[in-house]
Motif scaffolding. Structure first.
Motif, PDB file in Angstrom:
ATOM      1  N   ARG A  95      48.344 -46.292 -58.405  1.00  0.00           N
ATOM      2  CA  ARG A  95      48.122 -45.591 -59.814  1.00  0.00           C
ATOM      3  C   ARG A  95      48.105 -46.486 -60.818  1.00  0.00           C
ATOM      4  NH1 ARG A  95      46.186 -40.690 -59.583  1.00  0.00           N
ATOM      5  NH2 ARG A  95      46.987 -40.276 -61.951  1.00  0.00           N
ATOM      6  N   GLY A  96      48.732 -47.947 -60.827  1.00  0.00           N
ATOM      7  CA  GLY A  96      48.756 -48.961 -61.408  1.00  0.00           C
ATOM      8  C   GLY A  96      50.146 -49.173 -62.079  1.00  0.00           C
ATOM      9  N   TRP A  97      50.252 -50.208 -62.978  1.00  0.00           N
ATOM     10  CA  TRP A  97      51.511 -50.460 -63.542  1.00  0.00           C
ATOM     11  C   TRP A  97      51.941 -49.604 -64.780  1.00  0.00           C
ATOM     12  CZ3 TRP A  97      55.669 -52.698 -61.457  1.00  0.00           C
ATOM     13  CH2 TRP A  97      55.468 -53.787 -60.430  1.00  0.00           C
ATOM     14  N   ILE A 156      56.090 -36.462 -54.374  1.00  0.00           N
ATOM     15  CA  ILE A 156      55.047 -35.764 -53.872  1.00  0.00           C
ATOM     16  C   ILE A 156      54.159 -35.745 -55.508  1.00  0.00           C
ATOM     17  CG2 ILE A 156      54.318 -33.601 -53.139  1.00  0.00           C
ATOM     18  CD1 ILE A 156      56.108 -35.303 -51.249  1.00  0.00           C
ATOM     19  N   ASN A 157      54.734 -35.755 -56.477  1.00  0.00           N
ATOM     20  CA  ASN A 157      53.928 -35.799 -57.512  1.00  0.00           C
ATOM     21  C   ASN A 157      52.832 -36.733 -57.619  1.00  0.00           C
ATOM     22  OD1 ASN A 157      55.510 -33.626 -58.590  1.00  0.00           O
ATOM     23  ND2 ASN A 157      56.657 -35.055 -59.971  1.00  0.00           N
ATOM     24  N   ILE A 158      53.003 -38.050 -57.145  1.00  0.00           N
ATOM     25  CA  ILE A 158      52.106 -38.969 -57.177  1.00  0.00           C
ATOM     26  C   ILE A 158      51.284 -38.718 -55.982  1.00  0.00           C
ATOM     27  CG2 ILE A 158      51.971 -41.518 -56.706  1.00  0.00           C
ATOM     28  CD1 ILE A 158      54.706 -41.893 -57.506  1.00  0.00           C
ATOM     29  N   ILE A 159      51.513 -38.167 -54.914  1.00  0.00           N
ATOM     30  CA  ILE A 159      50.464 -37.910 -53.662  1.00  0.00           C
ATOM     31  C   ILE A 159      49.426 -36.798 -54.625  1.00  0.00           C
ATOM     32  CG2 ILE A 159      50.095 -36.865 -51.616  1.00  0.00           C
ATOM     33  CD1 ILE A 159      53.013 -38.462 -50.784  1.00  0.00           C
ATOM     34  N   GLY A 160      50.043 -36.050 -55.080  1.00  0.00           N
ATOM     35  CA  GLY A 160      49.414 -34.752 -55.586  1.00  0.00           C
ATOM     36  C   GLY A 160      48.336 -35.193 -56.447  1.00  0.00           C
ATOM     37  N   LEU A 161      48.705 -36.126 -57.392  1.00  0.00           N
ATOM     38  CA  LEU A 161      47.724 -36.801 -58.459  1.00  0.00           C
ATOM     39  C   LEU A 161      46.664 -37.649 -58.027  1.00  0.00           C
ATOM     40  CD1 LEU A 161      50.170 -37.589 -61.305  1.00  0.00           C
ATOM     41  CD2 LEU A 161      48.516 -35.810 -61.561  1.00  0.00           C
ATOM     42  N   GLU A 162      47.055 -38.126 -56.752  1.00  0.00           N
ATOM     43  CA  GLU A 162      45.967 -39.171 -56.348  1.00  0.00           C
ATOM     44  C   GLU A 162      44.993 -38.302 -55.577  1.00  0.00           C
ATOM     45  OE1 GLU A 162      44.054 -42.699 -55.127  1.00  0.00           O
ATOM     46  OE2 GLU A 162      45.808 -42.294 -56.422  1.00  0.00           O
ATOM     47  N   PHE A 169      40.939 -31.546 -55.327  1.00  0.00           N
ATOM     48  CA  PHE A 169      41.884 -30.565 -54.965  1.00  0.00           C
ATOM     49  C   PHE A 169      43.134 -30.637 -55.817  1.00  0.00           C
ATOM     50  CE2 PHE A 169      45.245 -28.905 -52.068  1.00  0.00           C
ATOM     51  CZ  PHE A 169      44.620 -27.908 -51.840  1.00  0.00           C
ATOM     52  N   ARG A 170      43.655 -29.617 -56.616  1.00  0.00           N
ATOM     53  CA  ARG A 170      44.600 -29.496 -57.614  1.00  0.00           C
ATOM     54  C   ARG A 170      45.823 -29.939 -56.926  1.00  0.00           C
ATOM     55  NH1 ARG A 170      43.108 -23.661 -60.044  1.00  0.00           N
ATOM     56  NH2 ARG A 170      41.113 -24.246 -60.674  1.00  0.00           N
ATOM     57  N   ALA A 171      46.605 -30.896 -57.832  1.00  0.00           N
ATOM     58  CA  ALA A 171      47.809 -31.254 -57.674  1.00  0.00           C
ATOM     59  C   ALA A 171      48.760 -30.411 -57.250  1.00  0.00           C
ATOM     60  CB  ALA A 171      48.162 -32.249 -58.714  1.00  0.00           C
ATOM     61  N   GLY A 172      48.741 -29.019 -58.020  1.00  0.00           N
ATOM     62  CA  GLY A 172      49.701 -28.172 -57.862  1.00  0.00           C
ATOM     63  C   GLY A 172      49.500 -27.617 -56.342  1.00  0.00           C
ATOM     64  N   TRP A 173      48.513 -27.287 -55.696  1.00  0.00           N
ATOM     65  CA  TRP A 173      48.298 -26.870 -54.537  1.00  0.00           C
ATOM     66  C   TRP A 173      48.812 -27.893 -53.133  1.00  0.00           C
ATOM     67  CZ3 TRP A 173      48.226 -22.328 -55.562  1.00  0.00           C
ATOM     68  CH2 TRP A 173      47.345 -21.846 -56.446  1.00  0.00           C
ATOM     69  N   THR A 174      48.503 -29.284 -53.696  1.00  0.00           N
ATOM     70  CA  THR A 174      49.104 -30.317 -52.706  1.00  0.00           C
ATOM     71  C   THR A 174      50.533 -30.319 -52.675  1.00  0.00           C
ATOM     72  OG1 THR A 174      47.227 -31.558 -53.053  1.00  0.00           O
ATOM     73  CG2 THR A 174      49.179 -32.734 -52.183  1.00  0.00           C
ATOM     74  N   MET A 175      51.101 -30.057 -53.842  1.00  0.00           N
ATOM     75  CA  MET A 175      52.597 -30.088 -53.919  1.00  0.00           C
ATOM     76  C   MET A 175      53.132 -28.911 -53.448  1.00  0.00           C
ATOM     77  SD  MET A 175      52.806 -31.717 -57.733  1.00  0.00           S
ATOM     78  CE  MET A 175      54.884 -31.254 -58.081  1.00  0.00           C
ATOM     79  N   MET A 176      52.412 -27.677 -53.325  1.00  0.00           N
ATOM     80  CA  MET A 176      52.920 -26.626 -52.771  1.00  0.00           C
ATOM     81  C   MET A 176      53.095 -26.539 -51.241  1.00  0.00           C
ATOM     82  SD  MET A 176      51.614 -22.711 -53.352  1.00  0.00           S
ATOM     83  CE  MET A 176      51.703 -22.735 -55.097  1.00  0.00           C
TER      84      MET A 176
END
Length: 221
Positions: A95-97, A156-162, A169-176
Motif C-alpha cells: 500500500r505504500g508509505w 484484515i482491513n489492509i487485506i480487504g482493501l488490497e 470484490f468489496r473490502a467489507g465482504w472479504t473482512m466478513m
C-alpha cells in the motif's frame, strides 16, 4: 475593466448534475485528515470498549485482540499493538508509505484511546445485545471514516482493501469471511450465546462497510 466570465453551464436535466471529478481540488487537507483520523480511531476504540464490556468479540485483529484478552487477561491495547505489527510490513509492501504511516498512527491511536476509555469511561455492566450491536456499529463507522482518509486500523482491513483494489470484490465482504472464522474461534473462550451475539454484530459492522465503501461513491481523498 473586469474580465467577462462566461456563466457556468446549466446541468442537463436529462442526465443530472455533472460527475466530473477534479481529484487535486478534492483532496483532504492536513487538518481534515487529522480530524478524520482522530474521529475514526475514537469511534473504533469506543465501539471496542462497549464490546469488551459486553464480553463479546468482533472480527479482524481487534476481535482477535479481544478474544486473546479474555483468554490471557493481557490488556487490549498491548495485544492490539502486537498483533498488528506484522501487518505493518504488508502495508509497506502493498500500500505504500503514506498509507502505512497513517495506519500505524491509527493503530497507536486506537490503543491510546483504549487507555482513555478505561480511565474516564469505565463500564462495569452493559446489556449484552445493546453493547454488542452498538459497539460494532460505532466501530464500523469509525473504520469507514479511516478508509476515506486513506488509512485503516491494520490487519484484515489492509487485506480487504488490497483485494478490492485488484479484483473489485468489496473490502467489507472479504473482512466478513475472516471475521466469521475469528468469531467462531470465540467458542473456545466465551459461551455460545456470546458468540451468537458477536456473529450478528460482526455482520452489522461489515454491512456498514460493504454498503458504503464502494469505488466511485465517495469523491474525496
Amino acid at each position: 475593466m473586469d474580465a467577462v466570465t462566461a456563466p457556468a453551464p446549466e446541468p442537463d436535466p436529462t442526465t443530472g448534475p455533472s460527475l466530473v471529478f477534479d481529484e487535486k481540488n478534492n483532496e483532504h487537507g492536513v487538518a481534515e485528515d487529522l480530524l478524520g483520523l482522530a474521529t475514526g480511531t475514537f469511534l473504533v476504540s469506543l465501539g471496542l470498549h462497549l464490546l469488551h464490556a459486553a464480553h463479546a468479540v468482533t472480527g479482524g485483529t481487534a476481535g482477535l485482540s479481544l478474544l486473546l484478552g479474555y483468554a490471557t487477561a493481557w490488556p487490549f491495547w498491548l495485544l492490539f499493538l502486537v498483533i498488528n505489527a506484522p501487518f505493518a510490513l504488508l502495508a509497506v509492501w502493498r500500500r505504500g508509505w503514506d498509507f502505512t504511516v497513517r495506519t500505524l498512527i491509527c493503530i497507536g491511536a486506537v490503543s491510546g484511546w483504549a487507555l482513555v476509555h478505561d480511565a474516564l469511561f469505565p463500564v462495569g455492566w452493559i446489556e449484552p445485545w445493546y453493547g454488542t450491536l452498538a459497539g460494532n456499529l460505532l466501530a464500523g463507522v469509525g473504520v469507514l471514516i479511516l478508509f476515506r482518509h486513506r488509512a485503516s486500523v491494520g490487519g484484515i482491513n489492509i487485506i480487504g482493501l488490497e483485494i478490492q483494489d485488484r479484483t473489485g470484490f468489496r473490502a467489507g465482504w472479504t473482512m466478513m469471511i475472516f471475521d466469521v472464522l475469528i468469531v467462531l474461534s470465540a467458542l473456545l473462550v466465551v459461551p455460545w450465546t456470546n458468540v451468537l451475539m458477536s456473529a450478528v454484530g460482526a455482520v452489522l459492522l461489515n454491512l456498514v462497510l460493504a454498503l458504503n465503501h464502494r469505488p466511485g461513491r465517495y469523491l474525496g481523498h
